[in-house]
Motif scaffolding. Structure first.
Motif, PDB file in Angstrom:
ATOM      1  N   LEU A  29       0.833  -1.202   0.000  1.00 54.59           N
ATOM      2  CA  LEU A  29       0.000   0.000   0.000  1.00 54.59           C
ATOM      3  C   LEU A  29       0.867   1.251   0.000  1.00 54.59           C
ATOM      4  CD1 LEU A  29      -3.026   0.942   0.224  1.00 54.59           C
ATOM      5  CD2 LEU A  29      -2.573   1.238   2.661  1.00 54.59           C
ATOM      6  N   LYS A  30       0.434   2.230  -0.800  1.00 58.21           N
ATOM      7  CA  LYS A  30       1.181   3.489  -0.879  1.00 58.21           C
ATOM      8  C   LYS A  30       0.197   4.637  -1.049  1.00 58.21           C
ATOM      9  CE  LYS A  30       4.648   5.864  -3.684  1.00 58.21           C
ATOM     10  NZ  LYS A  30       5.445   5.800  -4.938  1.00 58.21           N
ATOM     11  N   ALA A  31       0.379   5.674  -0.234  1.00 62.03           N
ATOM     12  CA  ALA A  31      -0.497   6.846  -0.344  1.00 62.03           C
ATOM     13  C   ALA A  31      -0.096   7.682  -1.552  1.00 62.03           C
ATOM     14  CB  ALA A  31      -0.403   7.691   0.931  1.00 62.03           C
ATOM     15  N   MET A  32      -1.098   8.214  -2.250  1.00 57.01           N
ATOM     16  CA  MET A  32      -0.827   9.064  -3.411  1.00 57.01           C
ATOM     17  C   MET A  32      -0.325  10.435  -2.976  1.00 57.01           C
ATOM     18  SD  MET A  32      -4.131   8.450  -5.826  1.00 57.01           S
ATOM     19  CE  MET A  32      -4.653   6.819  -6.355  1.00 57.01           C
ATOM     20  N   ASP A  33       0.439  11.033  -3.874  1.00 57.04           N
ATOM     21  CA  ASP A  33       0.882  12.409  -3.648  1.00 57.04           C
ATOM     22  C   ASP A  33      -0.244  13.329  -4.108  1.00 57.04           C
ATOM     23  OD1 ASP A  33       2.274  14.694  -3.183  1.00 57.04           O
ATOM     24  OD2 ASP A  33       3.539  14.543  -4.984  1.00 57.04           O
ATOM     25  N   SER A  34      -1.051  13.782  -3.163  1.00 51.97           N
ATOM     26  CA  SER A  34      -2.212  14.617  -3.498  1.00 51.97           C
ATOM     27  C   SER A  34      -2.242  15.893  -2.663  1.00 51.97           C
ATOM     28  CB  SER A  34      -3.512  13.818  -3.279  1.00 51.97           C
ATOM     29  OG  SER A  34      -3.520  12.661  -4.064  1.00 51.97           O
ATOM     30  N   ASP A  35      -1.082  16.468  -2.434  1.00 54.22           N
ATOM     31  CA  ASP A  35      -1.034  17.698  -1.653  1.00 54.22           C
ATOM     32  C   ASP A  35      -1.600  18.865  -2.446  1.00 54.22           C
ATOM     33  OD1 ASP A  35       0.168  16.351   0.432  1.00 54.22           O
ATOM     34  OD2 ASP A  35       2.191  16.700  -0.334  1.00 54.22           O
ATOM     35  N   ALA A  36      -2.050  19.862  -1.746  1.00 52.27           N
ATOM     36  CA  ALA A  36      -2.581  21.058  -2.398  1.00 52.27           C
ATOM     37  C   ALA A  36      -1.496  21.727  -3.240  1.00 52.27           C
ATOM     38  CB  ALA A  36      -3.093  22.034  -1.340  1.00 52.27           C
ATOM     39  N   GLY A  37      -1.893  22.163  -4.441  1.00 53.47           N
ATOM     40  CA  GLY A  37      -0.968  22.861  -5.316  1.00 53.47           C
ATOM     41  C   GLY A  37      -0.445  22.017  -6.465  1.00 53.47           C
ATOM     42  N   ILE A  38      -0.689  20.695  -6.422  1.00 59.68           N
ATOM     43  CA  ILE A  38      -0.201  19.856  -7.523  1.00 59.68           C
ATOM     44  C   ILE A  38      -1.205  19.868  -8.681  1.00 59.68           C
ATOM     45  CG2 ILE A  38       1.043  18.349  -5.929  1.00 59.68           C
ATOM     46  CD1 ILE A  38      -1.135  16.239  -6.442  1.00 59.68           C
ATOM     47  N   GLU A  39      -0.761  19.462  -9.837  1.00 56.91           N
ATOM     48  CA  GLU A  39      -1.627  19.421 -11.016  1.00 56.91           C
ATOM     49  C   GLU A  39      -2.703  18.350 -10.837  1.00 56.91           C
ATOM     50  OE1 GLU A  39      -1.777  21.203 -13.750  1.00 56.91           O
ATOM     51  OE2 GLU A  39      -0.040  22.487 -13.387  1.00 56.91           O
ATOM     52  N   PHE A  40      -3.905  18.650 -11.302  1.00 53.42           N
ATOM     53  CA  PHE A  40      -4.981  17.669 -11.254  1.00 53.42           C
ATOM     54  C   PHE A  40      -4.710  16.569 -12.288  1.00 53.42           C
ATOM     55  CE2 PHE A  40      -9.056  16.160 -13.003  1.00 53.42           C
ATOM     56  CZ  PHE A  40      -9.580  15.571 -11.859  1.00 53.42           C
ATOM     57  N   ASP A  41      -4.763  15.319 -11.838  1.00 53.66           N
ATOM     58  CA  ASP A  41      -4.522  14.170 -12.717  1.00 53.66           C
ATOM     59  C   ASP A  41      -5.746  13.253 -12.660  1.00 53.66           C
ATOM     60  OD1 ASP A  41      -3.656  12.037 -14.156  1.00 53.66           O
ATOM     61  OD2 ASP A  41      -1.866  11.629 -12.957  1.00 53.66           O
ATOM     62  N   PRO A  42      -6.535  13.207 -13.731  1.00 56.24           N
ATOM     63  CA  PRO A  42      -7.749  12.370 -13.713  1.00 56.24           C
ATOM     64  C   PRO A  42      -7.465  10.881 -13.566  1.00 56.24           C
ATOM     65  CG  PRO A  42      -7.307  13.196 -15.936  1.00 56.24           C
ATOM     66  CD  PRO A  42      -6.362  13.894 -15.020  1.00 56.24           C
ATOM     67  N   GLU A  43      -6.199  10.476 -13.781  1.00 54.42           N
ATOM     68  CA  GLU A  43      -5.845   9.064 -13.632  1.00 54.42           C
ATOM     69  C   GLU A  43      -5.852   8.633 -12.170  1.00 54.42           C
ATOM     70  OE1 GLU A  43      -5.176   6.799 -16.048  1.00 54.42           O
ATOM     71  OE2 GLU A  43      -5.678   8.284 -17.577  1.00 54.42           O
ATOM     72  N   ILE A  44      -5.601   9.580 -11.276  1.00 53.43           N
ATOM     73  CA  ILE A  44      -5.536   9.222  -9.851  1.00 53.43           C
ATOM     74  C   ILE A  44      -6.437  10.095  -8.972  1.00 53.43           C
ATOM     75  CG2 ILE A  44      -3.185   8.298 -10.027  1.00 53.43           C
ATOM     76  CD1 ILE A  44      -2.165  10.939  -8.836  1.00 53.43           C
ATOM     77  N   HIS A  45      -6.927  11.202  -9.512  1.00 55.64           N
ATOM     78  CA  HIS A  45      -7.749  12.122  -8.727  1.00 55.64           C
ATOM     79  C   HIS A  45      -9.218  12.061  -9.135  1.00 55.64           C
ATOM     80  CE1 HIS A  45      -3.868  14.692  -8.256  1.00 55.64           C
ATOM     81  NE2 HIS A  45      -3.954  13.789  -7.303  1.00 55.64           N
ATOM     82  N   GLU A  46     -10.073  12.306  -8.160  1.00 52.65           N
ATOM     83  CA  GLU A  46     -11.508  12.430  -8.406  1.00 52.65           C
ATOM     84  C   GLU A  46     -11.950  13.804  -7.895  1.00 52.65           C
ATOM     85  OE1 GLU A  46     -15.740  10.474  -6.955  1.00 52.65           O
ATOM     86  OE2 GLU A  46     -13.885   9.374  -6.619  1.00 52.65           O
ATOM     87  N   ALA A  47     -12.334  14.668  -8.829  1.00 57.07           N
ATOM     88  CA  ALA A  47     -12.742  16.029  -8.453  1.00 57.07           C
ATOM     89  C   ALA A  47     -14.181  15.987  -7.942  1.00 57.07           C
ATOM     90  CB  ALA A  47     -12.630  16.952  -9.653  1.00 57.07           C
ATOM     91  N   ILE A  48     -14.369  16.372  -6.687  1.00 60.72           N
ATOM     92  CA  ILE A  48     -15.733  16.349  -6.129  1.00 60.72           C
ATOM     93  C   ILE A  48     -16.405  17.713  -6.247  1.00 60.72           C
ATOM     94  CG2 ILE A  48     -15.281  14.422  -4.571  1.00 60.72           C
ATOM     95  CD1 ILE A  48     -14.899  16.441  -2.316  1.00 60.72           C
ATOM     96  N   THR A  49     -15.588  18.758  -6.393  1.00 59.01           N
ATOM     97  CA  THR A  49     -16.158  20.098  -6.580  1.00 59.01           C
ATOM     98  C   THR A  49     -15.079  21.064  -7.055  1.00 59.01           C
ATOM     99  OG1 THR A  49     -17.470  21.853  -5.524  1.00 59.01           O
ATOM    100  CG2 THR A  49     -15.704  20.894  -4.219  1.00 59.01           C
ATOM    101  N   GLU A  57     -10.184  13.408   0.694  1.00 59.71           N
ATOM    102  CA  GLU A  57      -9.900  12.031   1.083  1.00 59.71           C
ATOM    103  C   GLU A  57      -8.671  11.538   0.312  1.00 59.71           C
ATOM    104  OE1 GLU A  57     -13.003   8.687   1.949  1.00 59.71           O
ATOM    105  OE2 GLU A  57     -12.416   8.467  -0.164  1.00 59.71           O
ATOM    106  N   LYS A  58      -7.718  10.993   1.032  1.00 59.51           N
ATOM    107  CA  LYS A  58      -6.475  10.537   0.401  1.00 59.51           C
ATOM    108  C   LYS A  58      -6.726   9.342  -0.517  1.00 59.51           C
ATOM    109  CE  LYS A  58      -2.624  10.277   2.739  1.00 59.51           C
ATOM    110  NZ  LYS A  58      -1.641   9.982   3.816  1.00 59.51           N
ATOM    111  N   GLY A  59      -5.929   9.290  -1.595  1.00 59.26           N
ATOM    112  CA  GLY A  59      -5.989   8.149  -2.500  1.00 59.26           C
ATOM    113  C   GLY A  59      -4.856   7.192  -2.211  1.00 59.26           C
ATOM    114  N   TYR A  60      -5.049   5.935  -2.599  1.00 64.35           N
ATOM    115  CA  TYR A  60      -4.033   4.926  -2.315  1.00 64.35           C
ATOM    116  C   TYR A  60      -3.778   4.037  -3.541  1.00 64.35           C
ATOM    117  CZ  TYR A  60      -4.225   6.054   2.654  1.00 64.35           C
ATOM    118  OH  TYR A  60      -4.144   6.703   3.868  1.00 64.35           O
ATOM    119  N   LEU A  61      -2.529   3.573  -3.608  1.00 63.39           N
ATOM    120  CA  LEU A  61      -2.107   2.623  -4.636  1.00 63.39           C
ATOM    121  C   LEU A  61      -1.710   1.322  -3.956  1.00 63.39           C
ATOM    122  CD1 LEU A  61       0.316   4.978  -6.594  1.00 63.39           C
ATOM    123  CD2 LEU A  61      -1.951   4.333  -7.374  1.00 63.39           C
ATOM    124  N   LEU A  62      -2.050   0.201  -4.605  1.00 64.53           N
ATOM    125  CA  LEU A  62      -1.606  -1.104  -4.122  1.00 64.53           C
ATOM    126  C   LEU A  62      -0.770  -1.738  -5.221  1.00 64.53           C
ATOM    127  CD1 LEU A  62      -1.672  -3.260  -1.906  1.00 64.53           C
ATOM    128  CD2 LEU A  62      -3.685  -4.233  -3.038  1.00 64.53           C
TER     129      LEU A  62
END
Length: 203
Positions: A146-166, A184-189
């Motif tokens: 298991l690995k947490a995704m790099d989803s800190d504020a300020g990074i480029e939106f990536d539809p491959e790993i991100h889900e935009a809720i608003t 909510e954090k995303g995770y990779l396995l």
């Protein structure tokens, strides 16, 4: 009397000619029969040769078909073996995907509880014990891939790993089209997405 003798001679001559013609015809028929037999023999030999050649050609065709069939079967088996090995490897890597996915909300709860401890100055010993349990739990999942995704504020939106809720107005011009907040954090396995990061996009 002379006339009768002459007629008799003519008849005898005619009979002799008829016999000669008959003998010639018989001779021609014998020659014809002999030729026919020779022709039949030659035809039979030619047919036998053709049949022999045909059998050889049939064997060549059957051999070519068998080779083609063998190559196809071998190729299919190799493809099946590689595909099966790949599927087994992926299965081994993601065998615990369902269990880990169900444990992710527990990880979220640990992180929320840790933040609430940060807001409190008392109960340092309790916070320390809680942090040890949380770190142990996190390390166990990390060892499983298991690995947490790099989803800190300020990074480029990536539809491959991100889900935009608003989307919200970007607080800064630089944050337009980028991640403003992570809900909510995303995770990779093992490099496979098992949960998309829920993020807020600036516009």
């Amino acid at each position: 009397m002379a006339k009768e003798e002459l007629d008799e001679k003519d008849l005898n001559k005619t009979a002799e000619n008829a016999e000669d013609i008959k003998d010639e015809q018989n001779s021609d028929e014998e020659v014809k029969d002999e030729l026919t037999e020779e022709e039949k023999k030659a035809a039979a030999e030619a047919q036998a040769k053709d049949e022999e050649l045909s059998d050889f050609e049939k064997l060549e065709i059957e051999l070519a078909e068998s080779k083609d069939k063998f190559l196809r079967l071998y190729s299919e088996f190799e493809n099946f073996r590689r595909r099966n090995a790949k599927e087994r490897l992926e299965l081994v890597k993601t065998a615990s995907e369902e269990l880990i996915s169900e444990l992710l909300p527990v990880m979220d709860d640990f992180e929320r509880a840790e933040k609430s401890f940060d807001d409190q100055s008392e109960n340092d010993s309790l916070k320390e014990g809680f942090t040890l349990i949380k770190n142990k739990f996190e390390k166990t999942l990390t060892n499983k891939g298991l690995k947490a995704m790099d989803s800190d504020a300020g990074i480029e939106f990536d539809p491959e790993i991100h889900e935009a809720i608003t989307k919200i107005p970007a607080p800064d011009e630089k944050l337009k089209g980028k991640v403003v907040d992570v809900v909510e954090k995303g995770y990779l396995l093992n490099d496979k997405v098992i949960r998309f990061a829920k993020v807020v996009i600036g516009e």
